[in-house]
Structure formats: structure tokens, C-alpha cells
Enzyme design. Structure first.
Site, short mmCIF file in Angstrom:
data_model
loop_
_atom_site.label_atom_id
_atom_site.label_comp_id
_atom_site.label_asym_id
_atom_site.label_seq_id
_atom_site.Cartn_x
_atom_site.Cartn_y
_atom_site.Cartn_z
N TRP A 102 56.98 103.05 12.72
CA TRP A 102 57.37 101.66 13.03
C TRP A 102 58.08 101.58 14.36
O TRP A 102 57.87 100.66 15.15
CB TRP A 102 58.23 101.07 11.91
CG TRP A 102 57.49 100.99 10.60
CD1 TRP A 102 57.79 101.64 9.44
CD2 TRP A 102 56.29 100.24 10.34
NE1 TRP A 102 56.86 101.33 8.48
CE2 TRP A 102 55.94 100.49 8.99
CE3 TRP A 102 55.49 99.39 11.10
CZ2 TRP A 102 54.82 99.90 8.39
CZ3 TRP A 102 54.37 98.80 10.52
CH2 TRP A 102 54.05 99.07 9.18
N ASP A 169 65.83 97.49 13.72
CA ASP A 169 64.85 97.16 12.68
C ASP A 169 65.38 97.74 11.38
O ASP A 169 65.39 98.95 11.19
CB ASP A 169 63.48 97.79 13.05
CG ASP A 169 62.44 97.59 11.96
OD1 ASP A 169 62.74 96.98 10.91
OD2 ASP A 169 61.30 98.07 12.16
N LYS A 193 60.64 94.45 1.65
CA LYS A 193 61.13 95.77 1.23
C LYS A 193 62.39 95.67 0.37
O LYS A 193 62.54 96.43 -0.56
CB LYS A 193 61.41 96.65 2.46
CG LYS A 193 60.22 96.76 3.40
CD LYS A 193 59.48 98.07 3.30
CE LYS A 193 58.14 98.05 4.01
NZ LYS A 193 58.22 97.80 5.45
C1 LIG Z 1 57.34 97.85 6.71
C2 LIG Z 1 58.06 98.01 7.98
C3 LIG Z 1 57.70 97.30 9.14
C4 LIG Z 1 56.50 96.39 9.19
O1 LIG Z 1 56.78 95.22 8.52
P1 LIG Z 1 55.72 94.02 8.47
O2 LIG Z 1 56.54 92.95 7.86
O3 LIG Z 1 54.58 94.47 7.64
O4 LIG Z 1 55.32 93.70 9.87
C5 LIG Z 1 58.46 97.48 10.27
N1 LIG Z 1 59.50 98.31 10.28
C6 LIG Z 1 59.87 99.02 9.20
C7 LIG Z 1 61.05 99.94 9.27
C8 LIG Z 1 59.16 98.90 8.01
O5 LIG Z 1 59.52 99.59 6.93
#
Ligand SMILES: *Cc1c(COP(=O)(O)O)cnc(C)c1O
Length: 363
Positions: A102, A169, A193
Site C-alpha cells: 500500500w 495511512d 478494515k
Molecule cells: C486496504 C488498504 C488500502 C486500500 O484501501 P482501499 O479502500 O481499498 O482503497 C490502503 N492502505 C492500507 C494500509 C490498506 O490496508
């Protein structure tokens, strides 16, 4: 019977979130209307958005500190693009820590906007650790990191001190542990998540860092426009935002982040102790960087995979197959996963060892 759900995302949410959101689809607030058929500008939905935004600041302990909360769309992946659009100056540059897939995707987008320095990377070791030593260039417009690497099972335990804006993030560990959240200028997280249904992305922004790039930003990608519209620049993902509100209310009732962190630590300790004790398994991430959210582990003898898989499936466990880039297993232990579910997995691992280890009398 409800499965022991270790899915990495979308993932388990508190049972009451499923019940209450189902009810809201049938009849929202006893209005004889569904949540899905009313205007997002109606009093009832504006109240949902307002409370969700306020609860985020309350739970993160960011009230009255100059932060704004947005519930946007496009996933965390769109933030990979919105962050440089809103923070990187024309002819400016950005600094990124590369700790996983990511993080790497975020870097790819930043490169479209300008000079992007990778301060450190663990890519060569298949991202099995978080780089420890690195310097952040003080002339960068911002520093970007990923608090928890969902795929590789590593988690940043501390964050570098820097004078430039810090962007994080937190998609897969938001609301899971106490941090000084005021050390970040932008926090973003895809809801699916640890927070709610897929379809919305939480963005928490220190407002004073915006408006300094000299770029013309398309409206839908402009954080300032979203802030001005109180997160209703366009139709928000009403259902996803509502599930976030329900999860945030649940979390507050549990005692907030400090209380859930204790449970998360207990779950992670239980599973990692077993991975380390059990002769049949080995962890993939460096011990000191292990994630309390996503535990990645392998079988010492991959030929026993079918046997192990049939055992955990029989025990009602779901979603622990590892991501293809690591293989083996990944147990995602988000806030809503109960400790009892971890105990079930640990019991299966113990039983598996008794049945199939070389020392076992049965083999
Ligand atoms: C799942 C995830 C993403 C991507 O998220 P989307 O909402 O599918 O774009 C980005 N960063 C991390 C750390 C993730 O776990």
C-alpha cells in the site's frame, strides 16, 4: 453459527452494527422510511454525519485542535492521489517510507506530481520489517507513512519526529491503539478494515496545512472544498457512513481506544505466543515490528497445508488464508474480533501439533 471471522477487509464488525444497520435499512429512526431512500441533506442524515465526525475527533482526542473530519469516497487508494494533489507544491517534493504494497501504491501516485523521495524501504526483504534508520528531508512538503502493513503483518510502533506535515495511512489499525494523534497532520483510512462498511474513507486533516500548493485542484479532489461543505460536497456513501457511526458508538461504549487496545494486545499476545511456541509454525514479520492487527505466519512444513486447512475450517474459522505475496496464513484481529475467536484458532494450532508433529506418537 457465526464464523470466527479473520478476514483482512472487508472484515468483522460488531454484531450490533449488523443488527442496527439492517434495521435502519428497513425503517430508519422510526420514520417509516429506509436510510437508503432519504435525502443525505435530510435532518436525520445530517445528524448521522455530524455525530460521526464529532465522535472521530472525540475518540482520537483531537477536539479543538484545528482538525476537520471528512467521510469521502474512492477508498484509501484515492487518498494516495489526493494527498499529493493537496500538499505537494508546484515543483515541490514529498518524502515516503516504503513499508509495503500500500505504501508503494501511494508512492506511485505521488510520483505523478513531483519529486518523491523514498526515505527507506524494506522491499528487498519482502517487507518483513519496518526500516529503523532514515532521515526525512526537511525541504519536503510532507512525509507519508503507513502505520500498519495489512499484507505483511508489520506495524510502526513509533513515528519519526519531523517539522514537516506528517501524513499517515491508518487504514488497517485506526482506532486500535492509543497514539498521540496530534503528531499527524493528515490521517486517512478506508472504512472497511476497522470502522464500517466499504464505500467511505475517513480523512482527518489539520486544516492549517491546506491551501499552500499553488495548484489548481479539481473540486472533487480538493480537501478544502469538502471541508467547506461539511463532508457533503457530493452525495456521501450514506450506508457506509452510518455503519461507521454505529461502530464508533460501539467503541465509545467499550471504553474507547484505550480499552480496545488492551483487548487487542491480549489477542495478539495469545496468537503470537502460540506461533512462537508451536513447532509447526513460524511468523514472517520481524518480532519487534509485528502487527497487533494482522498476524502473518507460515507452516514449517507446507505439505501439511491441506490437513491444517481442513482443521480450522471445521472449527468454524474463516478468512485466514494469507495474501498471495506472503503465502501461508494471515489472521486479522480487528477491534470487533473477540478474544474467544483467537482462542479457537490457538486451540486448533495446538491440536494440529499434537496430531502431526514429527514427535507425535500418531505419525
Ligand atoms: C486496504 C488498504 C488500502 C486500500 O484501501 P482501499 O479502500 O481499498 O482503497 C490502503 N492502505 C492500507 C494500509 C490498506 O490496508
Amino acid at each position: 453459527m457465526k464464523k470466527h471471522n479473520y478476514s483482512a477487509g472487508p472484515c468483522i464488525l460488531p454484531q450490533e452494527v449488523f443488527e442496527k444497520s439492517a434495521q435502519a435499512i428497513r425503517n430508519f429512526n422510526n420514520s417509516d422510511l429506509s436510510l437508503l431512500e432519504i435525502s443525505h441533506r435530510s435532518k436525520d442524515f445530517v445528524a448521522v454525519m455530524d455525530e460521526a465526525r464529532a465522535l472521530v475527533l472525540e475518540l482520537l482526542n483531537l477536539e479543538a485542535k484545528g482538525y476537520q473530519v471528512l467521510f469521502l469516497q474512492g477508498g484509501a487508494s484515492l487518498e494516495f492521489l489526493m494527498v499529493p494533489y493537496n500538499l505537494m507544491k508546484v515543483n515541490g517534493k514529498a518524502a515516503y517510507l516504503d513499508t509495503g504494497t500500500w505504501a508503494n501504491n501511494a508512492i506511485k501516485e505521488a510520483k505523478l506530481f513531483g519529486e518523491t523521495t523514498i526515505v527507506a524501504s524494506s522491499k528487498e526483504q519482502n517487507y518483513n520489517h519496518i526500516p529503523a534508520e532514515y532521515t526525512i528531508p526537511i525541504d519536503a512538503d510532507y512525509f507519508h507513512c503507513t502505520s500498519n502493513n495489512t499484507i505483511f503483518g508489520t506495524q510502526m510502533k513509533s513515528f519519526p519526529k519531523t517539522n514537516i506535515p506528517t501524513v499517515c495511512d491508518m487504514s488497517s489499525d485506526i482506532f486500535s491503539r492509543v497514539l498521540d494523534f496530534s503528531q499527524f497532520d493528515i490521517i486517512y483510512a478506508g472504512a472497511q478494515k476497522n470502522m464500517g462498511a466499504a464505500g467511505t474513507t475517513l480523512v482527518v486533516i489539520k486544516e492549517e496545512i491546506l491551501g499552500k500548493t499553488g495548484r489548481t485542484i479539481p473540486s472533487i479532489l480538493d480537501y478544502e472544498k469538502h471541508i467547506k461543505a461539511e463532508s457533503m460536497y457530493n452525495t456521501p456513501a450514506v450506508f457506509a457512513v452510518y455503519t461507521c457511526l454505529l461502530t464508533l458508538q460501539w467503541l465509545k461504549n467499550q471504553g474507547g481506544i484505550a480499552a480496545i487496545e488492551k483487548i487487542n494486545e491480549a489477542k495478539a499476545n495469545l496468537l503470537y505466543s502460540e506461533i512462537d511456541r508451536n513447532s509447526m509454525f513460524k511468523g514472517t514479520a520481524a518480532m519487534e515490528d509485528r502487527s497487533n492487527m494482522n498476524a502473518t505466519f507460515l507452516l514449517e512444513n507446507p505439505e501439511l497445508q491441506e490437513l491444517f486447512d481442513s482443521m480450522w475450517k471445521k472449527a468454524g474459522i474463516s478468512g485466514i488464508t494469507g495474501h498471495r505475496s506472503v503465502g501461508g496464513y494471515r489472521a486479522s484481529m480487528y477491534n470487533a474480533l473477540p478474544l474467544e475467536s483467537v482462542q479457537v484458532l490457538v486451540d486448533v494450532m495446538k491440536e494440529f501439533e499434537v496430531l502431526y508433529s514429527k514427535n507425535s506418537e500418531l505419525v
